[in-house]
Design a protein around this motif. Structure first.
Motif, short mmCIF file in Angstrom:
data_model
loop_
_atom_site.label_atom_id
_atom_site.label_comp_id
_atom_site.label_asym_id
_atom_site.label_seq_id
_atom_site.Cartn_x
_atom_site.Cartn_y
_atom_site.Cartn_z
N ASP A 47 0.79 -1.60 -0.36
CA ASP A 47 -0.39 -0.43 0.13
C ASP A 47 1.22 1.31 -0.10
O ASP A 47 0.41 2.45 -0.05
CB ASP A 47 -1.29 0.02 1.32
CG ASP A 47 -1.54 -1.58 1.62
OD1 ASP A 47 -2.19 -1.46 -0.18
OD2 ASP A 47 -1.92 -1.84 2.14
N LYS A 67 2.17 -2.18 11.25
CA LYS A 67 1.58 -2.20 10.68
C LYS A 67 1.69 -3.21 9.64
O LYS A 67 1.19 -4.44 9.74
CB LYS A 67 0.46 -1.70 9.90
CG LYS A 67 -0.68 -0.92 9.04
CD LYS A 67 -0.99 -0.25 8.92
CE LYS A 67 -2.04 -0.96 7.97
NZ LYS A 67 -2.70 1.09 7.09
N GLN A 105 1.12 -7.17 9.26
CA GLN A 105 0.65 -7.99 7.44
C GLN A 105 1.56 -8.98 7.29
O GLN A 105 0.80 -9.83 6.22
CB GLN A 105 0.37 -6.87 6.12
CG GLN A 105 -0.96 -5.34 6.83
CD GLN A 105 -0.80 -4.35 5.76
OE1 GLN A 105 0.77 -4.74 5.96
NE2 GLN A 105 -1.41 -3.23 5.93
N PRO A 132 -9.87 -1.97 -2.19
CA PRO A 132 -9.26 -1.35 -1.23
C PRO A 132 -7.50 -1.46 -1.31
O PRO A 132 -7.07 -2.52 -1.17
CB PRO A 132 -9.75 -1.96 -0.05
CG PRO A 132 -10.58 -3.03 -0.50
CD PRO A 132 -10.35 -2.32 -2.36
N ASP A 133 -6.95 -0.91 0.25
CA ASP A 133 -5.56 -1.89 0.58
C ASP A 133 -5.81 -2.50 1.22
O ASP A 133 -6.86 -3.27 1.76
CB ASP A 133 -5.04 -0.19 1.69
CG ASP A 133 -4.88 0.67 0.57
OD1 ASP A 133 -4.45 1.20 -0.55
OD2 ASP A 133 -4.72 1.79 1.05
N ASN A 156 -5.47 -3.79 3.98
CA ASN A 156 -6.53 -4.29 5.52
C ASN A 156 -8.25 -4.26 5.24
O ASN A 156 -8.85 -4.50 5.69
CB ASN A 156 -6.31 -3.29 6.41
CG ASN A 156 -4.79 -3.68 7.67
OD1 ASN A 156 -4.21 -4.53 6.59
ND2 ASN A 156 -4.46 -3.13 8.33
N GLY A 157 -7.99 -3.21 3.74
CA GLY A 157 -10.26 -2.78 3.61
C GLY A 157 -10.36 -2.60 3.51
O GLY A 157 -11.47 -1.96 3.59
N ASP A 158 -10.06 -1.28 4.25
CA ASP A 158 -10.01 0.37 5.38
C ASP A 158 -9.55 1.84 4.41
O ASP A 158 -10.77 2.51 5.33
CB ASP A 158 -10.05 0.05 6.70
CG ASP A 158 -9.16 -0.04 6.84
OD1 ASP A 158 -8.21 -0.39 6.01
OD2 ASP A 158 -9.09 -0.31 8.17
N THR A 159 -8.99 0.97 3.79
CA THR A 159 -8.78 2.54 2.87
C THR A 159 -8.59 1.72 1.44
O THR A 159 -8.75 1.12 1.40
CB THR A 159 -7.32 3.00 3.67
OG1 THR A 159 -6.55 2.43 3.85
CG2 THR A 159 -7.70 3.20 5.10
N TYR A 160 -8.68 3.32 0.79
CA TYR A 160 -8.46 3.50 -0.28
C TYR A 160 -7.49 4.62 -1.22
O TYR A 160 -7.02 5.55 0.06
CB TYR A 160 -9.43 3.90 -1.24
CG TYR A 160 -10.37 2.59 -1.65
CD1 TYR A 160 -10.47 1.83 -2.32
CD2 TYR A 160 -10.93 2.62 0.35
CE1 TYR A 160 -11.79 0.80 -2.33
CE2 TYR A 160 -12.72 1.77 -0.32
CZ TYR A 160 -12.22 0.72 -1.32
OH TYR A 160 -13.66 -0.08 -1.27
#
Length: 896
Positions: free
Chosen positions: A87, A144, A148, A865-866, A868-872
């Motif tokens: 990301d 982080k 991951q 999405p990035d 973790n699925g919570d940001t772009y």
């Protein structure tokens, strides 16, 4: 990463030599030459260590699964990749944890994660009011990243963390974005303390983690102090890394220098990864890169090709998704070496821009391989101390040339220049006189036992000639002679045949470039124009590919579309055929033609290659089993009546893998020549084919029709019963067995915002479908029919010109994607590499399973999405759109 400092330059000049072929002769055969040629000596008795293969590395070379294809990855034998943090906003694609599984599944060893590339900019724009605040922000991001990686299961063991990149001129340098504007080279305390903190942070999260560093831009003397500190504080890196943007000679010198540092400090020896090597002038050029390969292999280290241009093309090795240029075939040959290396003595040892090489001996295969290049003209390659217990008194020698085909120019397999059996001299040596070598080419010699009744293969090339554009005659306005381009004193420039090129063929021009040729006989000739248009140049933006017009002696007009590239002087080639009678002709390229129209765009031309399509060229391509990648078996040389040096016995479960080239997507006939004794199955690109097994009780040939993708195909022959003696594969384009059905995209059904457009000149029927994506509602569906249920090739003609804003000299094209669903089933995400313009169409083939009768193919797309699925991504580096789709073609994968 991409250093901002001035690059060091080294070396002497180079020129291009037009040559017909290299010739083999026994030591005592042939007239004496006037002057003694240079000699490359290969001593088969001098073992220099196990073959390592470490030069096959890449920085930012893998965009994601499919760009490049797994065939291209595996066939290039990529060992290590350095890439950005998952990301990270440095560049589109190349996200570590998205490319990790396909890389490892394709035979890769280690992915080095540049943890700093979680930031934008270079120097890295890490936020914070002061150094400690910036480091705290970075440590939170490091935590982080490690977390991951811990979700990646068994893939995790292939990850190496690189906490800092070129810290001496970046985070711990003196610039605006540094920790405190103090260079660690002058006062190391701040960097050393940060290294210790980050090291413990990573190891506390994952005790098994491997950490690499310090990752300096060169091997500074201060690295010794880093080692002393690391030893004293128990934070020694698991892998030592630095960059070699210098010369091959510096690789050998600096590895030796570093090893002495280790001895002085009392650490190691550590694995080494020089994770950036080579310059624009070298990359894509086999004759240049083989010099680096020689030094890296001799030093037994890993090293990654430098990232100067676009990511996802293996540092100017891969073309489109599934093709390779000359540099790819060099690494394909290098990766098939095995056994141990042997001493190679060059005529000018460790001197760049001279003849250099690397060689191996595999006693179990009874085979020696040598790769060399870097010099034009003549030289003798001498194999010394040939063991008669391995080779006998006669050797079988195959000589191949790996030519330069440009950065974006597809390449066929290496050219077979000679295949002969030679008597070993009384001194245990064989001399191979190489004549007319091209300094931009690399060469391979494979030595095997001879004297067993094998039939040599014919050369795969006949008459050929190169004509430089700067030596052609130009008439009309707008002429420019450009260059010299890349040279040993301008290693940042791109390599160019003859160092110069010609401009003038552009919108509004009346220019005409005339090549005077003299050919030996009547016949059809292959003609290749090496050219380039910069995709973002104003005159090129309108249409995309620049069109020009070819005539022979003022007749037989053809329109050619010249290659696009990501910068000026990025060479590809456009190929056609012409019919010529023996003698002199004038071949012209013009910006306007009375019958065909006018040029739109702007192009530069480097050279024109001309070669006779004689029986050597038109014969099926030959892939000898004894030279294939073997598993569970070894070549045999006692089979009389084979082609080449021998055959390969395949017992049940044994396999031979061939890297087979196809110029286009389509049907080919693969002839499996064998001596009988058993049966074997066939697989194509990792899929077992639903065809009868090949082989039998006696010698014969089995012909299988299969669909080959344009570029690199992986064909594996696996023993199924008893022991099949496999001789070779012969491959030739064919038609008529595998029926292809073509469907225009505009004849499908579009929904939502997806629409049919006539905006693209080069769409096959004048129309295409655009705006697929940005949500599943905006889709294209096409109904196709299959005569029989089973695996089919879906070939998609598409274009993709999307490019993200860049903060570096690296252009940032985006690989768009399509989620392809068959009959409502789960969607498969397919990546489509850049075509450099939305009016430039390429083809990409995807295997699918179809049922008998009607099948519905659905194309959708949505932004990924990035991790973790919570940001772009906030920098428009992940496109929500599919490519423009022009048409699809559906073909059975193989004949039953």
């Amino acid at each position: 990463m991409r250093s901002r400092r001035s690059r060091r330059r080294a070396g002497a000049g180079a020129s291009t030599v037009a040559a017909l072929a290299a010739l083999l002769a026994a030591p005592t055969v042939g007239p004496a030459r006037a002057a003694e040629p240079e000699q490359l000596a290969i001593d088969l008795a001098d073992d220099t260590g196990a073959f390592h293969g470490g030069a096959s590395g890449s920085l930012y070379g893998v965009y994601g699964d499919g760009v490049p294809s797994r065939n291209v990855l595996e066939g290039m034998h990529i060992r290590t990749v350095s890439t950005k943090a998952q990301d990270g906003p440095q560049h589109p694609g190349a996200d570590a944890l998205e490319m990790l599984p396909p890389f490892v599944d394709s035979g890769g060893e280690d992915v080095y994660i540049y943890m700093t590339d979680i930031y934008r900019g270079f120097p890295y724009e890490w936020p914070g009011a002061d150094g400690p605040a910036r480091l705290a922000d970075f440590e939170a991001k490091i935590k982080k990243q490690v977390q991951q990686v811990l979700t990646m299961g068994d893939y995790k063991k292939h990850v190496v963390f690189v906490p800092f990149n070129e810290p001496e001129g970046n985070m711990f340098g003196t610039g605006e974005w540094s920790f405190n504007k103090v260079s660690w080279l002058n006062d190391p305390q701040y960097y050393f303390e940060a290294w210790k903190e980050v090291y413990h942070l990573i190891k506390d999260l994952d005790p098994d983690a491997r950490i690499a560093g310090p990752n300096t831009s060169v091997l500074y003397n201060q690295v010794k102090g880093f080692l002393q500190y690391a030893k004293a504080n128990d934070v020694v890196p698991d892998v030592m890394t630095w960059h070699e943007l210098s010369s091959p000679a510096s690789v050998r010198t600096n590895v030796a220098k570093y090893r002495q540092m280790e001895k002085d400090v009392g650490v190691g020896p550590l694995p080494i990864n020089v994770n950036e090597y080579g310059h624009n002038y070298h990359l894509s050029v086999p004759g240049q890169v083989v010099q680096w390969v020689s030094a890296i292999e001799e030093s037994k280290i890993d090293a990654d090709l430098a990232y100067w241009n676009i990511d996802g093309n293996l540092n100017d090795s891969a073309v489109e998704a599934d093709k390779g240029n000359g540099q790819w075939w060099l690494f394909n040959a290098y990766g098939q070496m095995s056994g141990h290396t042997v001493q190679v003595t060059a005529p000018h040892p460790n001197q760049q821009y001279t003849l250099q090489g690397v060689a191996t001996l595999d006693e179990s295969k009874k085979q020696s391989r040598a790769l060399f290049g870097g010099k034009g003209g003549d030289a003798d390659v001498v194999f010394k101390n040939i063991d008669p217990k391995l080779f006998g008194t006669t050797v079988h020698a195959t000589v191949q040339e790996i030519p330069w085909t440009g950065q974006v120019g597809d390449s066929a397999p290496p050219l077979r220049l000679a295949d002969q059996e030679l008597k070993v001299g009384a001194d245990g040596a064989v001399t191979l006189p190489m004549t007319g070598m091209n300094e931009m080419s690399a060469y391979q010699v494979i030595l095997s036992p001879g004297g067993n009744g094998g039939v040599p293969d014919a050369p795969s090339v006949g008459w050929r000639q190169t004509y430089e554009a700067e030596n052609a005659t130009y008439t009309g306005g707008g002429y420019s002679k450009n260059g010299p381009e890349g040279t040993p004193t301008n290693v940042g420039g791109f390599a160019t045949s003859g160092s110069y090129n010609v401009g003038g063929l552009r919108t509004g021009s009346d220019g005409l470039l005339a090549f005077d040729v003299d050919v030996p006989q009547d016949g059809t000739y292959d003609l290749s124009v090496f050219a380039n248009s910069y995709n973002l140049y104003d005159l090129v933006k309108e249409q995309g590919p620049t069109n020009v017009f070819l005539r022979v002696d003022g007749a037989d007009p053809q329109e050619l579309r010249l290659p696009l590239g990501y910068k000026w002087v990025v060479w590809g080639h456009t190929d056609t055929q012409v019919k010529l009678t023996a003698g002199k002709h004038r071949i012209t390229l013009a910006a306007k033609d009375p019958d065909l129209g006018v040029t739109k765009g702007d192009a530069i031309v480097d050279k024109m290659d001309l070669s006779l399509r004689d029986r050597h060229v038109t014969a099926p391509a030959v892939y000898e089993a004894e030279y294939a990648t073997l598993s569970g078996t070894r070549p045999g040389y006692t089979y009389p009546g084979t082609s080449g040096a021998g055959a390969v016995p395949l017992a049940k479960g044994d396999s031979a893998t061939f890297w087979v080239y196809s110029r286009t997507d389509g049907e080919a006939t693969v002839s499996v020549d064998h001596l009988g004794g058993g049966r074997a199955s066939l697989s194509l690109n990792g899929e077992k084919l639903e065809v009868p097994q090949v082989g039998g009780g006696r010698k014969g040939t089995d012909r299988v029709r299969m669909f080959l993708s344009g570029g690199i195909n992986k064909i594996t022959v696996t023993g199924a019963s008893h022991e099949l003696a496999l001789d070779r594969l012969r491959v030739t384009p064919s038609s008529g067995t595998l029926t292809t059905k073509v469907y225009q995209a505009e004849d499908g059904t579009v929904t939502g915002a997806a629409k049919v457009t006539d905006a693209y000149t080069f769409a096959s029927a004048g129309k295409a479908v655009t705006d697929i994506g940005d949500g599943k509602a905006n889709a294209l569906t096409i109904d196709v029919t299959a005569r029989h249920a089973g695996r089919h090739a879906v070939t998609i003609r598409y274009s993709n010109g999307e490019q993200a804003p860049a903060t570096h000299y690296n252009p940032d094209p985006i690989a768009r994607h399509a989620d392809l669903s068959v009959n409502g089933g789960p969607a498969r995400r397919v990546l489509f590499p850049t075509t450099f313009h939305f009016d430039n169409f390429w083809e990409l083939t995807v295997p699918v399973t179809l049922k008998e009768g009607t099948n519905r193919l659905s194309f959708t797309a949505a932004e990924l999405p990035d991790f973790n699925g919570d940001t772009y991504n906030q920098y428009d580096q992940r496109s929500p759109y599919a490519p423009v789709i022009d048409r699809i073609a559906v073909t059975p994968l193989a004949a039953k």
